[in-house]
Design a protein around this motif. Sequence first.
Motif, PDB file in Angstrom:
ATOM      1  N   VAL A   1     -23.946  37.421 -20.887  1.00  0.00           N
ATOM      2  CA  VAL A   1     -23.757  38.658 -20.416  1.00  0.00           C
ATOM      3  C   VAL A   1     -23.996  38.943 -19.001  1.00  0.00           C
ATOM      4  O   VAL A   1     -24.936  38.472 -18.484  1.00  0.00           O
ATOM      5  N   ASP A   2     -22.949  39.202 -18.148  1.00  0.00           N
ATOM      6  CA  ASP A   2     -23.238  39.620 -16.699  1.00  0.00           C
ATOM      7  C   ASP A   2     -23.684  40.864 -16.528  1.00  0.00           C
ATOM      8  O   ASP A   2     -23.116  41.961 -16.415  1.00  0.00           O
ATOM      9  N   TYR A   3     -25.137  40.652 -16.505  1.00  0.00           N
ATOM     10  CA  TYR A   3     -25.924  42.055 -16.105  1.00  0.00           C
ATOM     11  C   TYR A   3     -25.791  42.303 -14.649  1.00  0.00           C
ATOM     12  O   TYR A   3     -26.237  43.373 -14.295  1.00  0.00           O
ATOM     13  N   SER A   4     -25.319  41.353 -13.856  1.00  0.00           N
ATOM     14  CA  SER A   4     -25.414  41.824 -12.484  1.00  0.00           C
ATOM     15  C   SER A   4     -24.482  42.727 -12.146  1.00  0.00           C
ATOM     16  O   SER A   4     -24.475  43.531 -11.242  1.00  0.00           O
ATOM     17  N   HIS A   5     -23.171  42.763 -12.894  1.00  0.00           N
ATOM     18  CA  HIS A   5     -21.995  43.934 -12.661  1.00  0.00           C
ATOM     19  C   HIS A   5     -22.637  45.077 -13.102  1.00  0.00           C
ATOM     20  O   HIS A   5     -22.259  46.098 -12.430  1.00  0.00           O
ATOM     21  N   THR A   6     -23.550  45.255 -13.940  1.00  0.00           N
ATOM     22  CA  THR A   6     -24.045  46.463 -14.471  1.00  0.00           C
ATOM     23  C   THR A   6     -24.816  47.111 -13.315  1.00  0.00           C
ATOM     24  O   THR A   6     -25.166  48.220 -13.122  1.00  0.00           O
ATOM     25  N   ILE A   7     -25.653  45.948 -12.561  1.00  0.00           N
ATOM     26  CA  ILE A   7     -26.543  46.455 -11.583  1.00  0.00           C
ATOM     27  C   ILE A   7     -25.721  47.038 -10.353  1.00  0.00           C
ATOM     28  O   ILE A   7     -26.142  47.982  -9.778  1.00  0.00           O
TER      29      ILE A   7
ATOM     30  N   LEU B   1     -26.584  35.442 -30.107  1.00  0.00           N
ATOM     31  CA  LEU B   1     -27.460  36.230 -29.405  1.00  0.00           C
ATOM     32  C   LEU B   1     -26.992  36.851 -28.024  1.00  0.00           C
ATOM     33  O   LEU B   1     -27.153  38.088 -28.010  1.00  0.00           O
ATOM     34  N   VAL B   2     -25.911  36.336 -27.359  1.00  0.00           N
ATOM     35  CA  VAL B   2     -25.244  37.053 -26.373  1.00  0.00           C
ATOM     36  C   VAL B   2     -24.508  38.075 -26.803  1.00  0.00           C
ATOM     37  O   VAL B   2     -24.164  38.968 -26.474  1.00  0.00           O
ATOM     38  N   CYS B   3     -23.615  37.851 -28.021  1.00  0.00           N
ATOM     39  CA  CYS B   3     -22.942  38.950 -28.887  1.00  0.00           C
ATOM     40  C   CYS B   3     -23.528  40.091 -29.081  1.00  0.00           C
ATOM     41  O   CYS B   3     -23.314  41.402 -29.158  1.00  0.00           O
ATOM     42  N   THR B   4     -24.992  39.910 -29.588  1.00  0.00           N
ATOM     43  CA  THR B   4     -25.696  41.129 -29.808  1.00  0.00           C
ATOM     44  C   THR B   4     -26.194  41.889 -28.549  1.00  0.00           C
ATOM     45  O   THR B   4     -26.251  42.888 -28.650  1.00  0.00           O
ATOM     46  N   GLU B   5     -26.687  41.154 -27.556  1.00  0.00           N
ATOM     47  CA  GLU B   5     -26.825  41.583 -26.351  1.00  0.00           C
ATOM     48  C   GLU B   5     -25.650  42.465 -25.759  1.00  0.00           C
ATOM     49  O   GLU B   5     -25.893  43.518 -25.187  1.00  0.00           O
ATOM     50  N   ALA B   6     -24.491  41.639 -25.822  1.00  0.00           N
ATOM     51  CA  ALA B   6     -23.272  42.522 -25.590  1.00  0.00           C
ATOM     52  C   ALA B   6     -23.325  44.002 -26.104  1.00  0.00           C
ATOM     53  O   ALA B   6     -22.753  45.053 -25.629  1.00  0.00           O
ATOM     54  N   MET B   7     -23.144  43.845 -27.469  1.00  0.00           N
ATOM     55  CA  MET B   7     -23.279  45.047 -28.442  1.00  0.00           C
ATOM     56  C   MET B   7     -24.192  46.093 -27.886  1.00  0.00           C
ATOM     57  O   MET B   7     -24.000  47.183 -27.840  1.00  0.00           O
ATOM     58  N   ARG B   8     -25.383  45.725 -27.860  1.00  0.00           N
ATOM     59  CA  ARG B   8     -26.550  46.498 -27.423  1.00  0.00           C
ATOM     60  C   ARG B   8     -26.178  47.348 -25.925  1.00  0.00           C
ATOM     61  O   ARG B   8     -26.460  48.227 -25.820  1.00  0.00           O
ATOM     62  N   LEU B   9     -25.759  46.289 -25.192  1.00  0.00           N
ATOM     63  CA  LEU B   9     -25.372  47.011 -23.834  1.00  0.00           C
ATOM     64  C   LEU B   9     -24.354  48.058 -24.005  1.00  0.00           C
ATOM     65  O   LEU B   9     -24.331  49.082 -23.282  1.00  0.00           O
TER      66      LEU B   9
END
Length: 328
Positions: free
Chosen positions: A317-323, A272-280
């Motif tokens: 996935v580190d979404y805080s970095h994206t923010i 699931l994390v891998c899929t999230e990363a690819m989608r990001l």
Amino acid sequence: MLLSILIIQILANIVFRTIVIEARTVLSEYTHRPDVKHFESELDRTTGYWSPSTSSIDWCERNYVVTQYIAEFWNCLSSLVFCLLSGILFFQALYYRIENRFLLLCLSYMFVGLGSAFFHGTLTYLGQMADELSMVYSMIIWWFILFRMDKFNKIRNKMYRLDLGIVFAIFYGILWTYMHSLKTFIVIFQVHFGLMVFGAILKSIFIYRQTQHRTRYIMCLIIIYVTLLIPALTSWILDQELCERMNTTGGFNPQLHAWWHVFCAIDSHVGLVCTEAMRLLSIKYNLHKIKHADSSTESFKPEDHLHIRFYFGLPYVDYSHTIQLKQQ
């Protein structure tokens, strides 16, 4: 649009009525099953709160040993690891407002855990359906996400194309539900689910080979996912092949099927994390193309747009970095 909704409603009504009628016959037929698959010379006939057993398979763990209210205690307890890990990702998705598709996938994995716990805790036909059907449903959702990895069409603009994918997924789920609930296939179900997992792995590798996804993080997650399948399958196979020996007097049963649950829960988390990363990365790449539509010199560097953090050995996935990048 209205025509497609009408067709879906008509098909759903027909299938629902058929399933209800057939289910009555199936439930009465499976009250005392003579064809239960088991892995010892004799079937475990220990009775408990949920007796008689109506499932088509009885695993190696001895029934009602720990408590009379749970048929296979350790198999039931280990199933809840799915709920724990997918629940963490679900709340992370809510906090960072990730796409609804991942909320749905997290929920489907939670239902897999609950269904598995229900099955092993009761060894009933209904519990077996809750376990096995939820596994197929989660794979359908995962496939849908993988095959829509680089699609960004809005629903209101491309409703017809979107409907085709959703209608096919719903139809496939209903068809498999109907067929599997009538016969409770064991080998066919296992092969079917294995092919779905194998197909998802191949699709993930294909996505990784695209330039915008080729990072060490994605490669690492795919390798971890495939590697974890080895101890998972080993536990699953040995639990069946050595069942008689492990349950003999003085033997030691390490509850390998429970370990299969743990490995699969961790593997589902990684997938699931891998899929999230690819989608990001797909989203970032799409935004990059829009921003630099008039420039061919600005190349997309995926390693600058994806960060993976590990907590207690599990990736996120580190979404805080994206923010933070958005705020700069």
